[in-house]
Design a protein around this motif. Structure first.
Motif, PDB file in Angstrom:
ATOM      1  N   TRP A  34       0.840  -1.196   0.000  1.00 53.07           N
ATOM      2  CA  TRP A  34       0.000   0.000   0.000  1.00 53.07           C
ATOM      3  C   TRP A  34       0.877   1.249   0.000  1.00 53.07           C
ATOM      4  O   TRP A  34       2.003   1.226   0.494  1.00 53.07           O
ATOM      5  CB  TRP A  34      -0.968  -0.002   1.179  1.00 53.07           C
ATOM      6  N   PRO A  37      -0.179   6.841   2.985  1.00 52.03           N
ATOM      7  CA  PRO A  37      -1.131   7.943   2.765  1.00 52.03           C
ATOM      8  C   PRO A  37      -0.616   9.294   3.254  1.00 52.03           C
ATOM      9  O   PRO A  37      -0.941  10.319   2.667  1.00 52.03           O
ATOM     10  CB  PRO A  37      -2.373   7.515   3.541  1.00 52.03           C
ATOM     11  N   SER A  40       1.626  10.554   0.491  1.00 42.68           N
ATOM     12  CA  SER A  40       0.853  10.844  -0.716  1.00 42.68           C
ATOM     13  C   SER A  40       0.137  12.180  -0.616  1.00 42.68           C
ATOM     14  O   SER A  40       0.042  12.918  -1.588  1.00 42.68           O
ATOM     15  CB  SER A  40      -0.176   9.747  -0.966  1.00 42.68           C
ATOM     16  N   LEU A  41      -0.379  12.488   0.566  1.00 40.10           N
ATOM     17  CA  LEU A  41      -1.136  13.726   0.757  1.00 40.10           C
ATOM     18  C   LEU A  41      -0.249  14.933   1.030  1.00 40.10           C
ATOM     19  O   LEU A  41      -0.647  16.063   0.781  1.00 40.10           O
ATOM     20  CB  LEU A  41      -2.127  13.549   1.911  1.00 40.10           C
TER      21      LEU A  41
END
Length: 89
Positions: A34, A37, A40-41
């Motif tokens: 995965w 996050p 990524s943000l």
């Protein structure tokens, strides 16, 4: 070279002017894991990070001893190059 952060980057070990600012770190891509996050943000944008990729990739290295270089390519799921950097050794 490092991994398991679930993103890819080519970065200086330290900020410019600090000890280690001439050393490079290469994070291998997250292949089938995965994507992180948080990264990524909120990708890093400072001058320490020369290349940042927050997508599924694998990492390809090509060393040229005659030129003293290493080429780093992050290859996406479809086989395209999503990021690349050449470093002088």
């Amino acid at each position: 070279m490092a991994g398991d952060f679930h993103y890819s980057h080519v970065a200086k070990v330290s900020m410019p002017g600090d000890i280690g600012d001439s050393l490079w770190e290469v994070m291998a891509g997250p292949a089938g894991s995965w994507i992180n996050p948080v990264m990524s943000l909120n990708p890093p944008t400072d001058e320490q990070f020369n290349l940042f990729v927050a997508t599924h990739t694998y990492t390809y290295f090509e060393l040229d001893p005659d030129l003293g270089t290493v080429s780093i390519q992050y290859i996406g799921d479809d086989g395209s190059i999503v990021g690349e950097k050449q470093l002088q050794l």
